[in-house]
Scaffold this active site. Structure first.
Site, PDB file in Angstrom:
ATOM      1  N   SER A   1      40.274  34.879  29.098  1.00  0.00           N
ATOM      2  CA  SER A   1      39.142  35.654  29.594  1.00  0.00           C
ATOM      3  C   SER A   1      39.103  35.630  31.112  1.00  0.00           C
ATOM      4  O   SER A   1      40.110  35.409  31.757  1.00  0.00           O
ATOM      5  CB  SER A   1      37.849  35.091  29.004  1.00  0.00           C
ATOM      6  OG  SER A   1      37.659  33.768  29.452  1.00  0.00           O
ATOM      7  N   CYS A   2      37.944  35.840  31.680  1.00  0.00           N
ATOM      8  CA  CYS A   2      37.829  35.974  33.130  1.00  0.00           C
ATOM      9  C   CYS A   2      38.273  34.709  33.844  1.00  0.00           C
ATOM     10  O   CYS A   2      38.361  33.643  33.269  1.00  0.00           O
ATOM     11  CB  CYS A   2      36.406  36.334  33.525  1.00  0.00           C
ATOM     12  SG  CYS A   2      35.268  34.942  33.550  1.00  0.00           S
ATOM     13  N   GLY A   3      38.522  34.823  35.140  1.00  0.00           N
ATOM     14  CA  GLY A   3      39.041  33.713  35.924  1.00  0.00           C
ATOM     15  C   GLY A   3      38.092  32.553  36.074  1.00  0.00           C
ATOM     16  O   GLY A   3      38.498  31.454  36.442  1.00  0.00           O
ATOM     17  N   ALA A   4      36.799  32.747  35.816  1.00  0.00           N
ATOM     18  CA  ALA A   4      35.837  31.665  35.971  1.00  0.00           C
ATOM     19  C   ALA A   4      35.777  30.769  34.741  1.00  0.00           C
ATOM     20  O   ALA A   4      35.437  29.594  34.848  1.00  0.00           O
ATOM     21  CB  ALA A   4      34.445  32.233  36.243  1.00  0.00           C
TER      22      ALA A   4
END
Length: 195
Positions: free
Chosen positions: A38-41
């Site tokens: 998923s997203c980089g965070a």
């Protein structure tokens, strides 16, 4: 473990029931060891962990304004999954003249870009320092980071960028344009590449 042949007839089929022998305390796991698509965070334990290590892009690419404005219309005809579902995102890679080089679709914006960069990597096309990236949705910071790692100097999108996406584009000398419409767009960073 219960096997399908041990189940009553009404529960037979592709069913497997798993019971753990002991209770696991998931809170003891270090989340930073979890890998995520998923997203980089996701999976990061601090904002400092979000920082990527690459140099600012030195690409001298310049793109005509009218070419950038036409990119959404050039990507739309090939988005078959979007046409049939209305529920996926696309990332498109274009030449400076607006020729569609490659595109990928996915339900996740970041997955569509991962697929596109993966295609470029397996075809020995990285660095992509003479290409334009078009995103079908909004521009989040992790998409800018991924583009920076692939050396893509110009990102355009039909949606808005986040403030962190703008900061990262500025940091890595990338041109960021959002809200593409047939006759207008907003350019947030390094407008010298758009002529």
């Amino acid at each position: 473990m219960t096997r399908p042949d041990d189940l009553p007839p009404e529960q037979a089929g592709n069913v497997i029931t798993v019971r753990l022998a002991t209770r696991q305390r998931l809170s003891r796991l270090d989340r930073s060891n979890i890998s995520s698509a998923s997203c980089g965070a996701c999976g990061k334990t601090s904002f400092d962990a979000l920082e990527i290590r690459t140099s600012p892009l030195a690409s001298g690419l310049q793109v005509r304004r009218d070419v950038i404005l036409t990119l959404p219309d050039r990507l739309k005809p090939v988005q078959e999954t979007f046409r049939s579902t209305g529920g996926v995102h696309a990332s498109g890679l274009f030449s400076p003249e607006g020729e569609l080089i490659a595109f990928r679709e996915d339900v996740g914006r970041h997955n569509a870009l991962d697929k596109l960069i993966g295609w470029a990597l397996t075809n020995h096309r990285i660095p992509l320092d003479d290409h334009i990236l078009l995103l079908s949705g909004r521009i989040s910071f992790e998409l800018v980071q991924k583009a920076a790692m692939a050396s893509i100097p110009v990102i355009a999108a039909v949606g808005a960028p986040s403030s962190l996406a703008i900061d990262i584009a500025r940091q890595f000398n990338m041109t960021l344009a959002g809200f593409l419409r047939p006759h207008s767009m907003n350019v947030y960073t390094n407008p010298h590449r758009i002529i």
